[in-house]
Motif scaffolding. Sequence first.
Motif, mmCIF file in Angstrom:
data_model
loop_
_atom_site.group_PDB
_atom_site.id
_atom_site.type_symbol
_atom_site.label_atom_id
_atom_site.label_comp_id
_atom_site.label_asym_id
_atom_site.label_seq_id
_atom_site.Cartn_x
_atom_site.Cartn_y
_atom_site.Cartn_z
ATOM 1 N N HIS A 39 0.860 -1.197 0.035
ATOM 2 C CA HIS A 39 0.052 -0.084 0.112
ATOM 3 C C HIS A 39 0.958 1.310 0.098
ATOM 4 N N ALA A 40 2.044 1.142 0.756
ATOM 5 C CA ALA A 40 2.865 2.324 0.812
ATOM 6 C C ALA A 40 3.487 2.622 -0.633
ATOM 7 N N LEU A 41 3.949 1.678 -1.192
ATOM 8 C CA LEU A 41 4.569 1.592 -2.267
ATOM 9 C C LEU A 41 3.332 2.146 -3.483
ATOM 10 N N MET A 42 2.596 1.590 -3.540
ATOM 11 C CA MET A 42 1.555 2.058 -4.638
ATOM 12 C C MET A 42 1.145 3.731 -4.110
ATOM 13 N N ALA A 43 1.192 4.044 -2.897
ATOM 14 C CA ALA A 43 0.769 5.599 -2.753
ATOM 15 C C ALA A 43 1.858 6.367 -3.193
ATOM 16 N N HIS A 44 3.059 5.936 -3.047
ATOM 17 C CA HIS A 44 4.248 6.598 -3.561
ATOM 18 C C HIS A 44 4.561 6.795 -5.066
ATOM 19 N N ALA A 45 4.089 5.568 -5.652
ATOM 20 C CA ALA A 45 4.262 5.408 -7.291
ATOM 21 C C ALA A 45 2.955 6.071 -7.903
ATOM 22 N N ASP A 46 2.128 6.477 -7.288
ATOM 23 C CA ASP A 46 1.029 7.368 -7.913
ATOM 24 C C ASP A 46 1.597 8.511 -8.097
ATOM 25 N N ALA A 47 2.676 9.155 -7.440
ATOM 26 C CA ALA A 47 3.026 10.492 -7.876
ATOM 27 C C ALA A 47 4.132 10.338 -9.072
ATOM 28 N N GLN A 48 4.517 9.188 -9.247
ATOM 29 C CA GLN A 48 5.577 9.050 -10.276
ATOM 30 C C GLN A 48 4.947 8.195 -11.592
#
Length: 234
Positions: A39-48
């Motif tokens: 979940h944390a990686l998905m949230a971060h990847a959304d900005a990239q």
Amino acid sequence: MSLRVLLVEDDRELRATLSESLRVEGYDVLPAASLADAHALMAHADAQGGIHIVLLDLGLPDGDGESLLAALRQARSTPVIVISARETEAPKIRLLDAGADDYLVKPFPLGELLARMRVALRHRGTATQPAVTRYAQGDLLIDLRAHRVQRGGDDMHLTPTEFKLLARLVRSAGQVVTHRQLLADVWGAEFTEHTHYLRLYMGQLRAKLEADAADPQRLLTEPGVGYRLVEGDD
């Protein structure tokens, strides 16, 4: 930019092996050992630019991967391939009905996983081809899968960053890769203005792979644009 894979797998050895293999194939891999990590990686990847495909194990330390599939399907159409040791028919049917694109039982050959990933991506309109992983030009041989670079039959030692940069150029041999693209793919999106990194590492690669680093014939500069590895012999 490379296609981004979220790999959710709690087995450390398998996670490391798959991560390295997928990176050789040109994917940008985000490894997660738990649901919380995912979940944390998905949230971060959304900005990239988001996640392009998810490889999802089921038995995770903080819950079942099935819950992540449900969360994904509530808001995203990202392709999901379940990778699990559960080989009975019932969980396969349930997860495919719940929105998984495919279900692969461990252990599985890497080639089959890659082919299924290409199919899942293609069904979402993302065309992919098997990655270029071997390059030969004159006395230079590069085998990305074997993690080997030879010049004149001698093994060349490259640092991890040098190898990653060279691998990115191999996958686009004969084509110009922009400064920005190289920096994003090798160092990360936050480093796209750090062109001095490229000058430094290209200089190191030329010293190892060119007959004359001051007059490169393989690793060419396209002024103001980027770099190009000349097309290979095969």
